[in-house]
Design a protein around this motif. Sequence first.
Motif, PDB file in Angstrom:
ATOM      1  N   MET A  16       2.181   1.758  -3.470  1.00 22.65           N
ATOM      2  CA  MET A  16       1.149   2.305  -4.361  1.00 22.65           C
ATOM      3  C   MET A  16       0.928   3.782  -4.080  1.00 22.65           C
ATOM      4  O   MET A  16       0.745   4.571  -4.995  1.00 22.65           O
ATOM      5  CB  MET A  16      -0.162   1.541  -4.187  1.00 22.65           C
ATOM      6  N   ARG A  17       0.971   4.148  -2.811  1.00 21.37           N
ATOM      7  CA  ARG A  17       0.767   5.554  -2.445  1.00 21.37           C
ATOM      8  C   ARG A  17       1.901   6.420  -2.989  1.00 21.37           C
ATOM      9  O   ARG A  17       1.663   7.504  -3.527  1.00 21.37           O
ATOM     10  CB  ARG A  17       0.681   5.685  -0.931  1.00 21.37           C
ATOM     11  N   SER A  18       3.144   5.946  -2.858  1.00 21.17           N
ATOM     12  CA  SER A  18       4.265   6.744  -3.367  1.00 21.17           C
ATOM     13  C   SER A  18       4.249   6.791  -4.896  1.00 21.17           C
ATOM     14  O   SER A  18       4.607   7.807  -5.496  1.00 21.17           O
ATOM     15  CB  SER A  18       5.594   6.205  -2.850  1.00 21.17           C
ATOM     16  N   PHE A  21       1.508   6.765  -6.711  1.00 23.39           N
ATOM     17  CA  PHE A  21       0.459   7.735  -7.039  1.00 23.39           C
ATOM     18  C   PHE A  21       0.958   9.157  -6.831  1.00 23.39           C
ATOM     19  O   PHE A  21       0.664  10.043  -7.631  1.00 23.39           O
ATOM     20  CB  PHE A  21      -0.796   7.486  -6.196  1.00 23.39           C
ATOM     21  N   ARG A  22       1.721   9.385  -5.766  1.00 26.24           N
ATOM     22  CA  ARG A  22       2.266  10.732  -5.531  1.00 26.24           C
ATOM     23  C   ARG A  22       3.189  11.161  -6.653  1.00 26.24           C
ATOM     24  O   ARG A  22       3.172  12.313  -7.085  1.00 26.24           O
ATOM     25  CB  ARG A  22       3.018  10.773  -4.200  1.00 26.24           C
ATOM     26  N   ARG A  23       4.052  10.241  -7.138  1.00 31.23           N
ATOM     27  CA  ARG A  23       4.944  10.568  -8.250  1.00 31.23           C
ATOM     28  C   ARG A  23       4.150  10.863  -9.512  1.00 31.23           C
ATOM     29  O   ARG A  23       4.440  11.797 -10.248  1.00 31.23           O
ATOM     30  CB  ARG A  23       5.938   9.434  -8.498  1.00 31.23           C
ATOM     31  N   TRP A  24       3.112  10.055  -9.780  1.00 33.88           N
ATOM     32  CA  TRP A  24       2.264  10.276 -10.941  1.00 33.88           C
ATOM     33  C   TRP A  24       1.552  11.612 -10.843  1.00 33.88           C
ATOM     34  O   TRP A  24       1.482  12.370 -11.813  1.00 33.88           O
ATOM     35  CB  TRP A  24       1.251   9.130 -11.046  1.00 33.88           C
ATOM     36  N   ARG A  25       1.020  11.923  -9.670  1.00 32.13           N
ATOM     37  CA  ARG A  25       0.290  13.171  -9.452  1.00 32.13           C
ATOM     38  C   ARG A  25       1.206  14.385  -9.572  1.00 32.13           C
ATOM     39  O   ARG A  25       0.798  15.428 -10.076  1.00 32.13           O
ATOM     40  CB  ARG A  25      -0.350  13.134  -8.058  1.00 32.13           C
ATOM     41  N   GLN A  64       0.832  -1.200   0.000  1.00 31.64           N
ATOM     42  CA  GLN A  64       0.000   0.000   0.000  1.00 31.64           C
ATOM     43  C   GLN A  64       0.868   1.252   0.000  1.00 31.64           C
ATOM     44  O   GLN A  64       0.563   2.221  -0.685  1.00 31.64           O
ATOM     45  CB  GLN A  64      -0.921  -0.015   1.212  1.00 31.64           C
ATOM     46  N   GLN A  65       1.956   1.222   0.769  1.00 35.81           N
ATOM     47  CA  GLN A  65       2.882   2.354   0.802  1.00 35.81           C
ATOM     48  C   GLN A  65       3.529   2.561  -0.567  1.00 35.81           C
ATOM     49  O   GLN A  65       3.714   3.688  -1.004  1.00 35.81           O
ATOM     50  CB  GLN A  65       3.955   2.121   1.876  1.00 35.81           C
TER      51      GLN A  65
END
Length: 150
Positions: A9-11, A13-17, A6-7
């Motif tokens: 995936m979160r990181s 998503f942050r890079r993508w965002r 999960q961590q």
Amino acid sequence: MSGAPQQGMRSAFRRWRAARPFWGGLLLALGGAEILLSVRASLKVILHVGMQGLAGYLLPTLMLVLGLLIIFSPAQRLFYSITGVMLSLGTWVTSNLGGFFVGLMLGVAGSCMAFGWLPDQEPRRSRRQRRREAREAKAAHPVPPGPEPA
């Protein structure tokens, strides 16, 4: 045990965002959604201003689509954001005063954020800061004294 994936995936998503004008596109899409919802409000709430026909549904739908396009196609963000501002301002006349001002303001703010977003680059430095850095570099590497010209 499930915290590590999960961590990750979160990181990711942050890079993508961070690589796109995410918040601007999201605000523009939310503004379009809010205007669409206000157009569908009960007759007691709706202010009938201007053309209530197709344009009342078309402009906020296009705002929603442009917000998603800004998020998923950031290379074209300038065209999408300018079009988004114009559509947001057009909802003033066609869609209950722009969704009672809320959708209008969300659309304009999101479009402006997307227009002003710049991809990763070096932060801008003031002229004073560049001079100070040049002085510090000169002081760190002084020029050795050489033979005097005759």
